[in-house]
Design an enzyme around this catalytic site. Structure first.
Site, PDB file in Angstrom:
ATOM      1  N   LEU A   1    -130.009 -28.213 -10.941  1.00 57.42           N
ATOM      2  CA  LEU A   1    -129.776 -26.781 -10.765  1.00 57.42           C
ATOM      3  C   LEU A   1    -129.002 -26.186 -11.927  1.00 57.42           C
ATOM      4  O   LEU A   1    -129.124 -25.015 -12.242  1.00 57.42           O
ATOM      5  CB  LEU A   1    -128.990 -26.525  -9.490  1.00 57.42           C
TER       6      LEU A   1
ATOM      7  N   GLY B   1    -122.440 -27.776 -15.706  1.00 57.98           N
ATOM      8  CA  GLY B   1    -121.171 -27.109 -15.972  1.00 57.98           C
ATOM      9  C   GLY B   1    -120.283 -28.018 -16.787  1.00 57.98           C
ATOM     10  O   GLY B   1    -120.696 -29.126 -17.143  1.00 57.98           O
ATOM     11  N   GLY B   2    -119.088 -27.559 -17.066  1.00 54.81           N
ATOM     12  CA  GLY B   2    -118.165 -28.351 -17.851  1.00 54.81           C
ATOM     13  C   GLY B   2    -117.823 -29.676 -17.185  1.00 54.81           C
ATOM     14  O   GLY B   2    -117.596 -30.684 -17.834  1.00 54.81           O
ATOM     15  N   PHE B   3    -117.865 -29.677 -15.866  1.00 50.38           N
ATOM     16  CA  PHE B   3    -117.462 -30.837 -15.081  1.00 50.38           C
ATOM     17  C   PHE B   3    -118.607 -31.827 -14.874  1.00 50.38           C
ATOM     18  O   PHE B   3    -118.421 -32.913 -14.403  1.00 50.38           O
ATOM     19  CB  PHE B   3    -116.995 -30.347 -13.713  1.00 50.38           C
ATOM     20  N   GLY B   4    -119.848 -31.417 -15.191  1.00 52.46           N
ATOM     21  CA  GLY B   4    -120.992 -32.292 -14.949  1.00 52.46           C
ATOM     22  C   GLY B   4    -122.172 -31.492 -14.444  1.00 52.46           C
ATOM     23  O   GLY B   4    -122.140 -30.268 -14.438  1.00 52.46           O
TER      24      GLY B   4
ATOM     25  N   LYS C   1    -122.774 -32.214  -6.925  1.00 50.66           N
ATOM     26  CA  LYS C   1    -122.127 -32.102  -8.220  1.00 50.66           C
ATOM     27  C   LYS C   1    -121.827 -33.509  -8.709  1.00 50.66           C
ATOM     28  O   LYS C   1    -121.138 -34.273  -8.036  1.00 50.66           O
ATOM     29  CB  LYS C   1    -120.796 -31.355  -8.052  1.00 50.66           C
TER      30      LYS C   1
ATOM     31  N   ASP D   1    -110.038 -19.457 -11.252  1.00 51.70           N
ATOM     32  CA  ASP D   1    -111.204 -19.283 -12.131  1.00 51.70           C
ATOM     33  C   ASP D   1    -112.235 -18.409 -11.430  1.00 51.70           C
ATOM     34  O   ASP D   1    -113.424 -18.705 -11.410  1.00 51.70           O
ATOM     35  CB  ASP D   1    -111.801 -20.630 -12.508  1.00 51.70           C
TER      36      ASP D   1
END
Ligand SMILES: *[C@@H]1O[C@H](CO)[C@@H](O)[C@H](O)[C@H]1NC(C)=O
Ligand SMILES: *[C@@H]1O[C@H](CO)[C@@H](O)[C@H](O)[C@H]1NC(C)=O
Ligand SMILES: *[C@@H]1O[C@H](CO)[C@@H](O)[C@H](O)[C@H]1NC(C)=O
Ligand SMILES: *[C@@H]1O[C@H](CO)[C@@H](O)[C@H](O)[C@H]1NC(C)=O
Ligand SMILES: *[C@@H]1O[C@H](CO)[C@@H](O)[C@H](O)[C@H]1NC(C)=O
Ligand SMILES: *[C@@H]1O[C@H](CO)[C@@H](O)[C@H](O)[C@H]1NC(C)=O
Ligand SMILES: *[C@@H]1O[C@H](CO)[C@@H](O)[C@H](O)[C@H]1NC(C)=O
Length: 491
Positions: free
Chosen positions: A347, A350-353, A369, A466
Site C-alpha cells: 500500500l 513510510g520512513g518506518f517501513g 506495517k 505528527d
C-alpha cells in the site's frame, strides 16, 4: 468489440489506501463484459461440475418465479457444487429478465471455457458463478468501468448535478427493501440537458454493505468517467450507470417499499440554507483554529523519538504483559494474509517501513506495517508499546489489532481503512471538490474527537506529535481516523 486496456490510475504514495487497477472499455452496442477468474482452477469437460453449471444455466431461461430479478441458485454437492447469483436491472419484467440471464450466462460459459469462477455484466443483467458461496459477501473484484467517449459540454455543471444525483440514488437504493436495492432518477445539467442514472446492489447486501459498494463505485466512476456523457461502473455486488438519455424504464413499478426504520437524510428547508451554511462555516473555522493550536503545541515539543517512543513505568507494563500474547499474530498467518508481502499488496512506504494490505481467513481486511529492521528495540519494549497502543480504541483512531515478532521482523497489524488519506483530497484540484462543507466539518469534528480522546479521555495521555493530512485516513463513509502513532509519546 472494444478492446480492453488496463489503465494504471495513480499510485497512492501513502499508507493504508487501496485502489486496484481499473479496466476501462468503451461501450459496445450489445453490451457484454466478463471476467474469467483464471486463478480459480478449471473444471474438466463433461465433469459433474460442468453438469451442475449447465443445470443452473438452463434454469435461468425458465425461472417461473420472479423475485424482482434476483436469484441465488446452486446445484450439486460438496466439491462439485456450483453457486450462482444473478440480478436483472430493477426495471426489468420477468420475461426480459429470463432472456437476459439465459443469454448472458450461456455466453459467459463460452467465453470462460472451464473456469470454475466467472462473472459477466450485460445490458440488463449480471451473472456470477463460482465453486463457493457468494451470497451476502461484499466483494470488490473483479470490477470494471466503461464510458461513452463523448465529453459533456459543460463538465462542471454536469459533474455537480451528477454527483448529487448519484449521492441521492445511492442512499435510496441502499435503504430500500430486502428484495430490491435499486434506484433510478435524473437531474437537470443545463438548459434542456438532463443526466439519467441508475444504481443497484444485489439485494443480498445489507444496507451497510450496499452503501460501501456504491461508495467504491462512485469513487471509481469519478476517476474513470468524470466529464463523460455516459458511464457504467460494474462490480460484483453493485452497478452504477449514467447517460445523457433516458435508458431505463421510468414508469416501472417501484417495489418493494423500504422498511419504515430507514429514511433518507432529512433535507433542510430552503429558508434555513443560509443560516445553515453560516453555521457550518463558522464551526469549520473554529475547528480549524483548534487544530492549528493543537498542531502548534505539538510541534513546539522538543525531543523526537524514533519508532514508537512510548515510555511507561516498567512496573505497570509487567502487570499487563500477559495480555500482550493475545495480540500476537503468527508470522506464518501474516505471510498468508499478505501473500508473502507481495508487491501487489503493498500500500505504501513510510520512513518506518512498508505497509501491506492483507486479508485474514475470516475475511477481515488488515493493513500490516513491516517496520524497518534493526530498530534496536527489545522484544519486551516493543510488546509493551503495542499493548498500550492497542488499548486506544476510538471511532476516530485507526485501530491496532496486534503485532508479530519473529527474529528481526517487527510487524504491526492495523484495521484496514479503505479510502485514501485526507491529503489526497484536499491537495488535489479535482477531488477537493468532492469535499463539501458538510463533509469537511464532519472530518474536522472527527479529528478533534480523536485528539480529545488521546489527550483527555483515554486512560493514557498521548500526544501525537505528527498530525498532518496524510496521517488522517478516511473510511468508506468519510469518517476520519487518525493514524500513525509512530511519533506518539506517552505522558
Ligand atoms: C463430452 O461429451 C460430449 C457429448 O457427450 C462428447 O461429444 C465429447 O467428446 C465429450 N468430451 C470429452 C472430453 O470427454
Ligand atoms: C443462497 O444460496 C446458498 C447456496 O445454495 C444457500 O446456502 C443460501 O441459504 C441461500 N440464501 C438464501 C437467503 O436463499
Ligand atoms: C438460452 O440462450 C441460448 C443462447 O443465446 C439460446 O440458444 C437458447 O435458445 C436460450 N434458451 C431459451 C429457453 O430461451
Ligand atoms: C459485509 O460484507 C462482508 C464481506 O463480505 C461480510 O463479511 C459482512 O458480514 C457483511 N456485513 C454485513 C453487515 O452483512
Ligand atoms: C474528451 O476529453 C478528453 C480529456 O479532456 C480528451 O482526451 C478526449 O479527446 C475528449 N473526447 C472527445 C470525444 O472530445
Ligand atoms: C437530492 O436530494 C435532496 C434532498 O432530498 C434534494 O433536495 C435534491 O434536489 C436531490 N438532488 C437530485 C439531483 O436529485
Ligand atoms: C415500463 O414498465 C411498465 C410497468 O412495468 C410497463 O407497463 C411498460 O411496458 C414498460 N415500458 C417499457 C418500454 O418497457
Amino acid at each position: 468489440m472494444g478492446s480492453l486496456t488496463t489503465v494504471p490510475l495513480f499510485s497512492y504514495s501513502l499508507v493504508l489506501s487501496f485502489l486496484p487497477t481499473l479496466i476501462v472499455a468503451q461501450l459496445n452496442p450489445v453490451y457484454f463484459e466478463h471476467d474469467c477468474n483464471q486463478g480459480s482452477g478449471n473444471y474438466t469437460p463433461n465433469s459433474t461440475y460442468e453438469a451442475n453449471l449447465n443445470s443452473i444455466i438452463s434454469r435461468f431461461a425458465t425461472l417461473s418465479y420472479f423475485n424482482y430479478g434476483f436469484f441465488n441458485l446452486s446445484a450439486g454437492e460438496s466439491s462439485d457444487k456450483v453457486y450462482s447469483i444473478a440480478l436483472c436491472r430493477g426495471d426489468m419484467n420477468q420475461a426480459d429478465c429470463n432472456t437476459c440471464l439465459n443469454s448472458t450466462a450461456t455466453e459467459l460459459k463460452q467465453f470462460c471455457l472451464r473456469n470454475k469462477i466467472a462473472m459477466a455484466w450485460s445490458e440488463l443483467c449480471l451473472v456470477r458463478y463460482a465453486n463457493r458461496d457468494l451470497y451476502g459477501l461484499l466483494e470488490n473484484d473483479p470490477h470494471t468501468c466503461a464510458f461513452n467517449p463523448m465529453n459533456a459540454s459543460n463538465p462542471t455543471q454536469f459533474n455537480r448535478a451528477l454527483s448529487e444525483l448519484l449521492n441521492n440514488l445511492s442512499s435510496e437504493a441502499a435503504a430500500s427493501g430486502p428484495l430490491r436495492k435499486y434506484a433510478a432518477g435524473n437531474a437537470p445539467t443545463g438548459i434542456l440537458q438532463t443526466v439519467y442514472a441508475t444504481v443497484q446492489c444485489t439485494p443480498d447486501m445489507t444496507q451497510e454493505n450496499c452503501t460501501a459498494c456504491l461508495n467504491y463505485g462512485r469513487r471509481e466512476l469519478r476517476l474513470c468517467c468524470l466529464g463523460r456523457m455516459g458511464c457504467r461502473v460494474l462490480r460484483p455486488t453493485c452497478v452504477l450507470r449514467f447517460e445523457s438519455n433516458p435508458f431505463y424504464n421510468e414508469t416501472a413499478v417501484p417495489l418493494p417499499s423500504p422498511p419504515t426504520t430507514s429514511s433518507p437524510t432529512p433535507s433542510p428547508g430552503n429558508g434555513n440554507n443560509t443560516t445553515r451554511t453560516v453555521i457550518i462555516v463558522i464551526a469549520s473555522v473554529v475547528g480549524l483554529l483548534i487544530l492549528i493550536t493543537i498542531s502548534i503545541c505539538i510541534f513546539k515539543r522538543p525531543k523526537r523519538n524514533k519508532d514508537i517512543p512510548i515510555k511507561v513505568e516498567t512496573k505497570d507494563a509487567d502487570n499487563e504483559m500477559s495480555g500482550a500474547d493475545s495480540l500476537q499474530f503468527g508470522f506464518d498467518s501474516v505471510l498468508v494474509a499478505t501473500d508473502n508481502f507481495s508487491d501487489a499488496n503493498k500500500l505504501g512506504q513510510g520512513g518506518f517501513g512498508a505497509v501491506y494490505k492483507g486479508q485474514l481467513p475470516n475475511g477481515e481486511e488488515i493493513a500490516v506495517k513491516r517496520l524497518s529492521k534493526g530498530s534496536g528495540q527489545g522484544d519486551l519494549e516493543f510488546k509493551t508499546k503495542v499493548q498500550l497502543v492497542a488499548k486506544l480504541q476510538h471511532r476516530n483512531l485507526v485501530r491496532l489489532l496486534g503485532f508479530c515478532l519473529q527474529e528481526q521482523e517487527r510487524l504491526l497489524i492495523y484495521e484496514f481503512v479503505p479510502n485514501a488519506s485526507l491529503d489526497h483530497f484536499i491537495f488535489d484540484r479535482i477531488r477537493r471538490a468532492e469535499l463539501d462543507w458538510e463533509t469537511r466539518f464532519k472530518i474536522i469534528h472527527g479529528i478533534v474527537r480523536g485528539l480529545l480522546y488521546l489527550h483527555e479521555d483515554s486512560r493514557l495521555r498521548i500526544i501525537h506529535r505528527d498530525l498532518k493530512a496524510s496521517n488522517i485516513l478516511l473510511d468508506a463513509e468519510m469518517v476520519p481516523k487518525i493514524a500513525d502513532f509512530g511519533m506518539a509519546r506517552l505522558f
